[in-house]
Design a protein around this motif. Structure first.
Motif, short mmCIF file in Angstrom:
data_model
loop_
_atom_site.label_atom_id
_atom_site.label_comp_id
_atom_site.label_asym_id
_atom_site.label_seq_id
_atom_site.Cartn_x
_atom_site.Cartn_y
_atom_site.Cartn_z
N GLN A 217 -5.88 -14.84 7.00
CA GLN A 217 -6.43 -13.57 6.54
C GLN A 217 -6.15 -13.31 5.06
O GLN A 217 -6.99 -12.79 4.35
N THR A 358 -13.07 -6.50 4.21
CA THR A 358 -12.83 -7.39 5.33
C THR A 358 -13.08 -8.82 4.86
O THR A 358 -12.99 -9.11 3.67
N TRP A 359 -13.43 -9.73 5.75
CA TRP A 359 -13.46 -11.16 5.45
C TRP A 359 -14.21 -11.53 4.17
O TRP A 359 -13.68 -12.26 3.33
N TYR A 364 -8.83 -7.55 1.52
CA TYR A 364 -8.85 -7.66 2.98
C TYR A 364 -7.97 -6.56 3.58
O TYR A 364 -6.77 -6.50 3.32
N GLU A 365 -8.60 -5.70 4.40
CA GLU A 365 -7.92 -4.61 5.09
C GLU A 365 -7.05 -3.79 4.14
O GLU A 365 -5.95 -3.35 4.50
#
Length: 565
Positions: A217, A358-359, A364-365
């Protein structure tokens, strides 16, 4: 799926599972089921076709099952025991032989007893509500990864084998450090397992399920776990092999599937010093790779590999290459910002620093305001980038108090529901304001954790949210990869941690309450502690932490954080 009725009491079979969270390879779960009562009739089914009396269905890649029918008397109970295995139905039968009793209550009691071996490692003195939240959190923290030693379907090894890392990006921040404190032998086994995966598959994973790696991630955060184990003195780990695995992450591209393992975008990162906008999660990757490089430098320094240590210490400063000093938001200048391959900055005015991701996104997040605080290995340099201690303090104040951007955010811009913000409340300690750390932590513990079904602030992510609670309820929090705990605000007047080596760590917080959240003074092993931090090695062999709490901020802790590596 395949199923076979062996007798009027026994059924065995398997199901092959594809897909899943990590988009991994197929894996097979075998079962053996035995009943205490003979069946009167039986049959099997495939897809929507029921076939009474047929005792076997072979694998045609369709949903498959079997059934027993009973003519029972009033209140009669039929009991079944099921064993599973990832190797064979025979191994499933052998695994089931570990359960000797047919008495459900007896089996349940044995399970409770096993869990209490973990839960009883910490004894706290508090209200029933406090205990319910605390011990639920401790229980959640130990649900994953799963010990599948003896059930490895990929290779034969004498090493421990763990699966279901969901994933280290989440758990390296609090869950694994909690294992290191409470059950270091388990943490050692997990790291040995990760190294055995590296031996046989070429990468130590950031996530793994169904005996297959994926998905990465942010960073190659297994690097930080190896460094954390080393600085905290864990024995029984091949640290030379660990360093080799960490360098593999840092130097060898994982190829076409950059979400599976290793570091995606390292061709950019190693050449330019940052991941450019042509690649996904460029901001998150750059910031996290810098921290992972610091972990490599830490272990290399410990192993007397001076050239390696110097190389990766220099790379650990790469986070500065995405620091745009001209970007301004809410009265503050300097943020992590997208950068093109040619080195120029993203210039579109409508790109907001509040933007989540996100991805495929730049972050990311998280979002730029939050990610710009993520320099856990070089906080003092970050403070300088932000304009010094006073300006850094004001920036943290704004982060925790600004009007909500939308319903995702809690308490200003701070989102405890995602891991990138986990360390941020304790950054106040670095500028000598542990009183502000206490305010944020206590407010979060009180308002975002409770004993209802909505009792955690987001997806628990393999116990991550819960481990965050456990640490802060005890009064301190780890900066993983360093021999460092940052003091926050203990909630219990008394807590005792029964360490695995047979010694105890006693934590007493005199006058601790919902009102008395501020630390007035601390003694560590009988000696006054002026800094708002201490080392794992200070408590690894037991000892005492004695807090005096009060309702108003004090001058304690204003010296800030000591012992940062």
């Amino acid at each position: 799926s395949e199923v076979r009725i062996i007798s009027d009491k026994e059924i065995e079979g398997y199901t092959r599972v594809r897909g899943g969270w990590n988009i991994g390879e197929p894996y097979t779960v075998y079962f053996y089921a035995v009943f205490d009562t003979p069946s009167d009739d039986c049959g099997t089914w495939k897809s929507h076709r029921v076939e009474p009396g047929k005792r076997e269905q072979y694998d045609t890649s369709e949903p498959t099952g079997a059934y027993f029918s009973y003519r029972t008397s009033d209140k009669q109970k039929v009991t079944v025991k099921v064993g599973i295995s990832y190797l064979s139905t025979g191994k499933a039968r052998m695994n089931l032989s570990e359960m000797n009793s047919w008495n459900f209550d007896e089996v349940r009691a044995a399970c409770v007893s096993r869990w209490n071996e973990i839960l009883n490692k910490i004894e706290v003195k508090g209200s029933d509500e406090q205990k319910k939240i605390f011990y639920t959190a401790l229980y959640h923290s130990y649900l994953q990864p799963v010990d599948k030693t003896g059930e490895n379907s990929k290779w034969i090894s004498d090493e421990p084998y763990y699966d279901d890392y969901y994933c280290i990006w989440d758990t390296f921040r609090a869950t694994h450090p909690l294992f290191t404190l409470l059950t270091p032998s388990k943490q050692v086994d997990m790291l040995r397992s990760l190294l055995d995966i590296y031996r046989h598959e070429g990468y130590a994973p950031d996530a793994r399920s169904g005996d297959d790696n994926g998905r990465v991630q942010g960073g190659s955060n297994v690097d930080i776990l190896f460094a954390d184990a080393y600085v905290k003195g864990l024995k029984g780990i091949d640290y030379e092999l660990a360093l080799e695995a960490m360098i593999k992450n840092a130097e060898v591209s994982p190829g076409d599937d950059e979400r599976k393992e290793g570091r995606g975008g390292i061709s950019d990162y190693n050449e330019k010093g940052f991941v450019s906008t042509k690649l996904e999660r460029a901001g998150t990757r750059t910031m996290e790779y810098a921290n992972c490089d610091y972990a490599i430098a830490t272990l290399a320094r410990g192993l007397k590999e001076k050239e390696i240590a110097q190389k990766y210490m220099e790379r650990s400063r790469n986070w500065q290459n995405l620091w745009n000093p001209d970007v301004e938001s809410l009265g503050f200048k300097g943020f992590v910002w997208p950068r093109y391959s040619d080195g120029s900055w993203w210039s579109e005015n409508d790109y907001s620093v509040f933007q989540g991701g996100t991805w495929p996104d730049f972050v990311y997040e998280t979002f730029s305001w939050e990610l710009s605080f993520y320099v856990p290995h070089d906080v003092n340099a970050l403070i300088e980038k932000c304009g010094g201690k006073e300006q850094f303090t004001r920036r943290l104040d704004t982060y925790f108090s600004h009007e909500k951007w939308d319903q995702r955010w809690y308490m200003g811009l701070f989102q405890i529901s995602n891991e990138p913000g986990f360390l941020t409340p304790t950054l106040y300690n670095y500028v000598g304001r542990p009183d502000k750390t206490a305010e944020v932590v206590r407010k979060t513990l009180k308002e975002r954790y409770n004993a209802t079904k909505e009792g955690i602030p987001g997806n628990d992510d393999s116990g991550s949210m819960s481990s965050w609670y456990v640490f802060h309820a005890l009064g301190f929090y780890p900066n993983t990869g360093q021999d460092l705990y940052l003091i926050s605000s203990p909630t219990f007047e008394e807590a005792v941690i029964h360490l695995e080596n047979g010694r105890d760590l006693s934590i007493k917080a005199k006058k601790a309450s919902d009102k008395n959240i501020y630390v007035q003074s601390v003694k560590l092993n009988g000696e006054p502690l002026d800094a708002c931090s201490f080392k794992h090695t200070d408590i690894a062999n037991g000892g005492t932490l004695e807090f005096v709490m009060g309702s108003k901020p004090s001058k304690w802790g204003t010296v800030g954080v000591e012992n940062q590596l």
